[in-house]
Design an enzyme around this catalytic site. Structure first.
Site, mmCIF file in Angstrom:
data_model
loop_
_atom_site.group_PDB
_atom_site.id
_atom_site.type_symbol
_atom_site.label_atom_id
_atom_site.label_comp_id
_atom_site.label_asym_id
_atom_site.label_seq_id
_atom_site.Cartn_x
_atom_site.Cartn_y
_atom_site.Cartn_z
ATOM 1 N N ASP A 179 -11.719 -9.703 5.481
ATOM 2 C CA ASP A 179 -13.055 -9.818 4.870
ATOM 3 C C ASP A 179 -13.525 -11.278 4.924
ATOM 4 O O ASP A 179 -14.706 -11.557 5.159
ATOM 5 C CB ASP A 179 -13.050 -9.351 3.401
ATOM 6 C CG ASP A 179 -13.425 -7.870 3.260
ATOM 7 O OD1 ASP A 179 -13.026 -7.077 4.138
ATOM 8 O OD2 ASP A 179 -14.101 -7.513 2.276
ATOM 9 N N ASP A 200 -5.825 -7.357 4.807
ATOM 10 C CA ASP A 200 -7.021 -6.785 4.184
ATOM 11 C C ASP A 200 -7.911 -7.911 3.665
ATOM 12 O O ASP A 200 -9.120 -7.954 3.939
ATOM 13 C CB ASP A 200 -6.610 -5.859 3.037
ATOM 14 C CG ASP A 200 -7.809 -5.277 2.308
ATOM 15 O OD1 ASP A 200 -8.758 -4.843 2.997
ATOM 16 O OD2 ASP A 200 -7.814 -5.272 1.065
ATOM 17 N N TYR A 230 0.811 -1.217 0.000
ATOM 18 C CA TYR A 230 0.000 0.000 0.000
ATOM 19 C C TYR A 230 0.846 1.270 0.000
ATOM 20 O O TYR A 230 0.347 2.337 -0.358
ATOM 21 C CB TYR A 230 -0.901 0.032 1.244
ATOM 22 C CG TYR A 230 -2.124 -0.831 1.173
ATOM 23 C CD1 TYR A 230 -2.051 -2.195 0.937
ATOM 24 C CD2 TYR A 230 -3.388 -0.269 1.382
ATOM 25 C CE1 TYR A 230 -3.185 -2.983 0.901
ATOM 26 C CE2 TYR A 230 -4.528 -1.049 1.348
ATOM 27 C CZ TYR A 230 -4.420 -2.400 1.107
ATOM 28 O OH TYR A 230 -5.551 -3.177 1.068
ATOM 29 N N ASP A 283 -1.983 -18.653 1.448
ATOM 30 C CA ASP A 283 -3.006 -19.398 0.693
ATOM 31 C C ASP A 283 -3.626 -20.475 1.572
ATOM 32 O O ASP A 283 -4.852 -20.646 1.621
ATOM 33 C CB ASP A 283 -2.433 -19.971 -0.620
ATOM 34 C CG ASP A 283 -1.067 -20.629 -0.469
ATOM 35 O OD1 ASP A 283 -0.489 -20.589 0.646
ATOM 36 O OD2 ASP A 283 -0.573 -21.192 -1.471
ATOM 37 N N LYS A 330 4.010 -15.279 2.981
ATOM 38 C CA LYS A 330 4.203 -16.038 1.738
ATOM 39 C C LYS A 330 5.709 -16.224 1.585
ATOM 40 O O LYS A 330 6.324 -15.801 0.592
ATOM 41 C CB LYS A 330 3.573 -15.268 0.562
ATOM 42 C CG LYS A 330 3.531 -16.030 -0.749
ATOM 43 C CD LYS A 330 2.512 -17.145 -0.795
ATOM 44 C CE LYS A 330 2.628 -17.924 -2.100
ATOM 45 N NZ LYS A 330 1.751 -19.112 -2.141
HETATM 46 C C1 IPM Z 1 -10.107 -1.648 4.465
HETATM 47 C C2 IPM Z 1 -10.310 -1.132 3.061
HETATM 48 C C3 IPM Z 1 -9.147 -0.238 2.664
HETATM 49 C C4 IPM Z 1 -7.878 -1.075 2.721
HETATM 50 C C5 IPM Z 1 -9.277 0.457 1.292
HETATM 51 C C6 IPM Z 1 -10.570 1.189 1.157
HETATM 52 C C7 IPM Z 1 -8.115 1.356 1.021
HETATM 53 O O1 IPM Z 1 -10.482 -2.186 2.173
HETATM 54 O O2 IPM Z 1 -9.987 -0.839 5.389
HETATM 55 O O3 IPM Z 1 -10.081 -2.869 4.651
HETATM 56 O O4 IPM Z 1 -7.592 -1.826 1.778
HETATM 57 O O5 IPM Z 1 -7.184 -0.996 3.728
HETATM 58 MN MN MN Z 2 -10.660 -4.152 3.125
#
Ligand code: IPM
Ligand code: MN
Ligand code: NAD
Length: 337
Positions: A236, A232, A130, A208, A176
Site C-alpha cells: 500500500d 501487505d 494470516y 521499519d 524483522k
Molecule cells: C490485500 C488485502 C487483503 C490482505 C485483506 C482484504 C485480507 O488487504 O489483498 O492486500 O491483507 O491480504
Molecule cells: Mn492490503
C-alpha cells in the site's frame, strides 16, 4: 484438430470473474468491457464471492465458486469487503484467504512504477500471521501466530530471484530479523537461495527501515521479497508513492494451477455506488493476467499502454480529474482500437 463446437469449447480459455463488493462490480465491469474488446476469445464467467456471497449463501467462498476457480485458467478478482461484516463471525476476508490457500498462490507480485521508480514487491501470500493458529483465551487474551517452514520461504525467494533476473537484477529481502524467529529463518533461507543466483545483487533490510526507504527514496528498489504481512503493508505504501491505490495491480501465482489477478486496493466503501472508482488497478491486473496466465504479452502491453493513455485523457477524481469509471474505461477502449 476438428473445429467442432465441442472441440472448441474444450480448448477455450476460461476466466472466472469475481465482482466482489463495494466498488468491485464497478471496476470489474470495466475489465470485462476491455476484455471483450481485446481478447474476445476468452470465456468470462461470473461467480459469487465475498459479502455478496455471504448474503446469498451464508459463506464468503461458496463450494461452487471454489470449484469454478480451481478448474479455471485464471481468476480475475475485484475487491471484497463490507463494513457490515467487520465484526461478524463470517467475514468476506476469510473466503479470500481460503481461496489463496486452496489455489496455493504463494507468490503475490505487486509492481509499482512512476517516473524513476520501477519496483516489484513479491509478497509471500499463503503463510505467516494470516494462516497461523489464532484465538481468544478464557482470560480475554487474543493471539495470532506467525509460522514459516523453510520450504515456504525457499519457493517464494526462488520466484523473486527469477523475477529479478528479468529486471535489474537487484533483490532486497525485507524482514524483522532483529526481533523475530521467523525473520531469522527468512534471512537464512534467502541467503542460501542467493548462492544459486550470483548474478543478482541481494541485500537484507529491516522492515521499519524499508518503510522509511520506500517513502524517501523508492527509486533505489528493484525487486523486494517479503513475508505476507510486511508485504501487505509495504505494497500500500509503494502504491501511495507511485500514484495511489487506484493504480496498483497484483498477480498471485502458484507453481501450476490458476493464478488470481486482483487490484491491491479494497472495496472502498467510502466511494462505492457512485461510479467514480478508478478502474486502472483492475485493468492493470487484467494485463498481468494476459501476461502471466496466458503468455499474451502483446495484448498485455497494449492494455498497459491504453490504460496510460486513458489516465492522461480522462483521470478519475482520485487523480484530481472528474472522469467516471465508465468514461475512463471508454478512453481505454478507444486507445486500444
Ligand atoms: C490485500 C488485502 C487483503 C490482505 C485483506 C482484504 C485480507 O488487504 O489483498 O492486500 O491483507 O491480504
Ligand atoms: Mn492490503
Ligand atoms: P481501500 O483500499 O478499500 O480504500 C482505501 C482508500 O483508497 C479509500 O479512501 C478509497 O476510497 C481509496 N481507493 C481504493 N481503491 C480506489 C479506487 N480504485 N479508486 C479510487 N479510490 C480508491 O481500503 P479500506 O477502506 O481499508 O478497506 C475497505 C474494505 O476492503 C475492507 O473490508 C477490507 O477488508 C477490504 N479489502 C479488500 C481487498 C481485496 O479484496 N483484495 C484489499 C484491501 C482491502
Amino acid at each position: 484438430m476438428s473445429a467442432s463446437p465441442v472441440a472448441s469449447s474444450q480448448t477455450s480459455l476460461r476466466v472466472v470473474c469475481l465482482p466482489g463488493d463495494g466498488i468491485g462490480p464497478e471496476v470489474m465491469a470495466a475489465a470485462q468491457r476491455v476484455l471483450r474488446e481485446l481478447a474476445p476469445d476468452l470465456e468470462l464467467e461470473e461467480r459469487l464471492f465475498g459479502a455478496a456471497a455471504i448474503r446469498a449463501t451464508g459463506t464468503s467462498l461458496p463450494e461452487e465458486t471454489l470449484a469454478a476457480c480451481r478448474s479455471a485458467d485464471a481468476v480475475l478478482k475485484a475487491p471484497i469487503g463490507d463494513p457490515e461484516f467487520d465484526a461478524a463471525d463470517v467475514r468476506p476476508e476469510q473466503g479470500m484467504l481460503q481461496l489463496r490457500a486452496e489455489l496455493d498462490v504463494y507468490a503475490n507480485l505487486r509492481p509499482a512504477s512512476l517516473g524513476g521508480v520501477d519496483l516489484l514487491i513479491v509478497r509471500e501470500l499463503v503463510g505467516g500471521l494470516y494462516f497461523g493458529a489464532r484465538g481468544v483465551r478464557e482470560d480475554g487474551t487474543a493471539f495470532d501466530t506467525c509460522e514459516y517452514h523453510p520450504s515456504q520461504v525457499e519457493r517464494v525467494a526462488r520466484r523473486a530471484f527469477e523475477l529479478a533476473r528479468t529486471r535489474r537484477r537487484r533483490l532486497t529481502s525485507v524482514d524483522k530479523a532483529n526481533v523475530l524467529e521467523t525473520s531469522r529463518l527468512w534471512r537464512r533461507v534467502v541467503g542460501e537461495v542467493a548462492r544459486e543466483y550470483p548474478d543478482v545483487a541481494v541485500d537484507d533490510m529491516l522492515v521499519d527501515n524499508a518503510a522509511m526507504q520506500l517513502a524517501s527514496d523508492p527509486a533505489q528498489f528493484d525487486v523486494i521479497v517479503t513475508e505476507n504481512m510486511f508485504g501487505d503493508i509495504l505494497s500500500d505504501l509503494a502504491a501511495a508513492m507511485t500514484g495511489g491505490l487506484g493504480l496498483a495491480p497484483s498477480a498471485s501465482l502458484s507453481d501450476d494451477g490458476p493464478g488470481i489477478f486482483e487490484p491491491v486496493h479494497g472495496s472502498a466503501p467510502d466511494i462505492a455506488g457512485r461510479g467514480v472508482a478508478n478502474p486502472a488497478a483492475m485493468l492493470r491486473s487484467t494485463a498481468l493476467m494476459l501476461e502471466h496466465a496466458f503468455g499474451r504479452l502483446e495484448e498485455a502491453r497494449a492494455l498497459e499502454v491504453a490504460v496510460d493513455v486513458g489516465l492522461q485523457k480522462r483521470p478519475t477524481p482520485d487523480l484530481g480529474g472528474n472522469a467516471t469509471t465508465a468514461e475512463l474505461a471508454d478512453a481505454v477502449v478507444e486507445a486500444l482500437s
